[in-house]
Design a protein around this motif. Structure first.
Motif, PDB file in Angstrom:
ATOM      1  N   LYS A   1     -44.477  -2.821 -67.179  1.00  0.00           N
ATOM      2  CA  LYS A   1     -44.355  -1.333 -66.596  1.00  0.00           C
ATOM      3  C   LYS A   1     -42.907  -1.217 -65.882  1.00  0.00           C
ATOM      4  O   LYS A   1     -42.393   0.037 -65.991  1.00  0.00           O
ATOM      5  CB  LYS A   1     -45.547  -1.382 -65.526  1.00  0.00           C
ATOM      6  CG  LYS A   1     -45.475  -0.071 -64.766  1.00  0.00           C
ATOM      7  CD  LYS A   1     -46.491   0.202 -64.010  1.00  0.00           C
ATOM      8  CE  LYS A   1     -46.688   1.842 -63.508  1.00  0.00           C
ATOM      9  NZ  LYS A   1     -47.767   2.083 -62.378  1.00  0.00           N
TER      10      LYS A   1
ATOM     11  N   LYS B   1     -54.262  -0.139 -64.407  1.00  0.00           N
ATOM     12  CA  LYS B   1     -55.213   0.951 -63.946  1.00  0.00           C
ATOM     13  C   LYS B   1     -56.730   0.662 -63.773  1.00  0.00           C
ATOM     14  O   LYS B   1     -57.377   0.752 -63.030  1.00  0.00           O
ATOM     15  CB  LYS B   1     -55.108   2.340 -64.693  1.00  0.00           C
ATOM     16  CG  LYS B   1     -55.684   3.651 -64.110  1.00  0.00           C
ATOM     17  CD  LYS B   1     -55.165   4.996 -64.631  1.00  0.00           C
ATOM     18  CE  LYS B   1     -55.819   6.002 -63.798  1.00  0.00           C
ATOM     19  NZ  LYS B   1     -55.433   7.214 -64.491  1.00  0.00           N
ATOM     20  N   LEU B   2     -56.922  -0.133 -65.067  1.00  0.00           N
ATOM     21  CA  LEU B   2     -58.704  -0.561 -64.982  1.00  0.00           C
ATOM     22  C   LEU B   2     -58.969  -1.579 -63.882  1.00  0.00           C
ATOM     23  O   LEU B   2     -59.897  -1.616 -63.487  1.00  0.00           O
ATOM     24  CB  LEU B   2     -58.686  -0.978 -66.493  1.00  0.00           C
ATOM     25  CG  LEU B   2     -58.949   0.086 -67.609  1.00  0.00           C
ATOM     26  CD1 LEU B   2     -58.979  -0.705 -68.820  1.00  0.00           C
ATOM     27  CD2 LEU B   2     -60.052   0.911 -67.418  1.00  0.00           C
TER      28      LEU B   2
ATOM     29  N   LEU C   1     -47.559   1.043 -72.544  1.00  0.00           N
ATOM     30  CA  LEU C   1     -48.541   2.133 -72.284  1.00  0.00           C
ATOM     31  C   LEU C   1     -49.901   0.958 -72.078  1.00  0.00           C
ATOM     32  O   LEU C   1     -50.811   1.446 -71.576  1.00  0.00           O
ATOM     33  CB  LEU C   1     -48.687   2.717 -73.577  1.00  0.00           C
ATOM     34  CG  LEU C   1     -47.777   3.712 -73.755  1.00  0.00           C
ATOM     35  CD1 LEU C   1     -47.957   4.483 -75.071  1.00  0.00           C
ATOM     36  CD2 LEU C   1     -47.772   4.760 -72.773  1.00  0.00           C
ATOM     37  N   VAL C   2     -50.082  -0.013 -72.584  1.00  0.00           N
ATOM     38  CA  VAL C   2     -51.454  -0.799 -72.613  1.00  0.00           C
ATOM     39  C   VAL C   2     -51.402  -1.408 -71.218  1.00  0.00           C
ATOM     40  O   VAL C   2     -52.380  -1.536 -70.601  1.00  0.00           O
ATOM     41  CB  VAL C   2     -51.428  -1.906 -73.815  1.00  0.00           C
ATOM     42  CG1 VAL C   2     -52.387  -3.071 -73.716  1.00  0.00           C
ATOM     43  CG2 VAL C   2     -51.372  -1.313 -75.033  1.00  0.00           C
TER      44      VAL C   2
ATOM     45  N   ARG D   1     -49.934  -0.421 -68.460  1.00  0.00           N
ATOM     46  CA  ARG D   1     -50.363   0.524 -67.486  1.00  0.00           C
ATOM     47  C   ARG D   1     -51.894   1.055 -67.382  1.00  0.00           C
ATOM     48  O   ARG D   1     -52.396   0.907 -66.480  1.00  0.00           O
ATOM     49  CB  ARG D   1     -49.696   2.220 -67.848  1.00  0.00           C
ATOM     50  CG  ARG D   1     -47.988   2.168 -67.635  1.00  0.00           C
ATOM     51  CD  ARG D   1     -47.370   3.183 -68.167  1.00  0.00           C
ATOM     52  NE  ARG D   1     -45.964   3.564 -67.787  1.00  0.00           N
ATOM     53  CZ  ARG D   1     -45.417   3.872 -66.565  1.00  0.00           C
ATOM     54  NH1 ARG D   1     -46.345   4.494 -65.596  1.00  0.00           N
ATOM     55  NH2 ARG D   1     -44.168   3.962 -66.739  1.00  0.00           N
ATOM     56  N   LEU D   2     -52.340   1.019 -68.672  1.00  0.00           N
ATOM     57  CA  LEU D   2     -53.571   1.193 -68.688  1.00  0.00           C
ATOM     58  C   LEU D   2     -54.583  -0.048 -68.081  1.00  0.00           C
ATOM     59  O   LEU D   2     -55.583   0.274 -67.227  1.00  0.00           O
ATOM     60  CB  LEU D   2     -54.122   1.586 -70.210  1.00  0.00           C
ATOM     61  CG  LEU D   2     -55.666   1.451 -70.257  1.00  0.00           C
ATOM     62  CD1 LEU D   2     -56.122   2.723 -69.879  1.00  0.00           C
ATOM     63  CD2 LEU D   2     -55.859   1.432 -71.986  1.00  0.00           C
ATOM     64  N   LEU D   3     -53.883  -1.194 -68.625  1.00  0.00           N
ATOM     65  CA  LEU D   3     -54.877  -2.308 -67.861  1.00  0.00           C
ATOM     66  C   LEU D   3     -54.672  -2.665 -66.289  1.00  0.00           C
ATOM     67  O   LEU D   3     -55.645  -3.010 -65.714  1.00  0.00           O
ATOM     68  CB  LEU D   3     -54.147  -3.616 -68.570  1.00  0.00           C
ATOM     69  CG  LEU D   3     -54.895  -4.044 -70.071  1.00  0.00           C
ATOM     70  CD1 LEU D   3     -53.809  -5.127 -70.473  1.00  0.00           C
ATOM     71  CD2 LEU D   3     -56.146  -4.209 -69.945  1.00  0.00           C
TER      72      LEU D   3
END
Length: 197
Positions: free
Chosen positions: A64, A24-25, A17-18, A20-22
């Protein structure tokens, strides 16, 4: 099976999850050849390898994609206090001072396991070199496993798994195929990239 960042119970799903977030950022996209995602055993090329940032995005993409790559590093990296961390990141210590046959030992690892993905940076270093090291080719041939083209591309902000390639008998021809695939891929420091041929 070695417990790594890619398969630690409870923690790895959180890290995915982290990741995926990174991604995206950072504005990065992860892509993968569907055939590669179904394989249990292969040699994973990690290129371009021009900086630690290339490895950072490669790790995020692996998380991912739910890939569990391992890698080989100098045994000096695995000493206290960082040894446990390096192993957790998928590292396998290699003693380069001894005249041991790394290719043969790696082939035996593939033959003795049901699942194994070893990531190999064919450039061998983050700096410019004369040519790719070809151990990955001999490992794939000896273990009868394919090579998957793992990549990062700073120009397109993409990382992931490219085509699956079965290795033929002609090394020069295979290196030319890799050269065609990686020609458009740009590492963090493009001038430090070494082409296959």
């Amino acid at each position: 099976m070695q417990i790594t960042i890619f398969n630690t119970p409870i923690l790895t799903p959180c890290l995915r999850l982290v990741a995926r977030l990174l991604l995206k950022l950072h504005g990065w996209r992860v892509v993968a050849d569907e055939r590669a995602l179904k394989l249990k055993k292969y040699v994973l090329l990690a290129a371009p390898h021009t900086s630690n940032w290339d490895g950072y995005f490669f790790i995020l993409a692996a998380l991912k994609l739910k890939v569990n790559p391992q890698w080989m590093g100098k045994d000096k990296l695995f000493k206290f206090p960082l040894g446990g961390t390096m192993r957790w990141f998928g590292g396998i210590a290699v003693d380069r001072s001894k005249a041991n046959n790394l290719v043969e030992a790696t082939v035996n690892q593939y033959k003795s396991r049901e699942e194994l993905v070893i990531a190999v940076p064919p450039e061998g270093t983050r700096g410019k070199t004369e040519r790719w090291k070809t151990g990955f080719y001999h490992i794939a041939r000896g273990a009868a496993v394919p090579v998957v083209c793992g990549f990062v591309d700073f120009a397109k902000k993409e990382a992931g798994l490219g085509p699956v390639m079965e290795m033929g008998e002609n090394l020069a021809k295979e290196l030319a195929r890799f050269g065609s695939f990686y020609a458009g891929k740009v590492g963090k420091y493009p001038d430090d990239y070494t082409a296959p041929v």
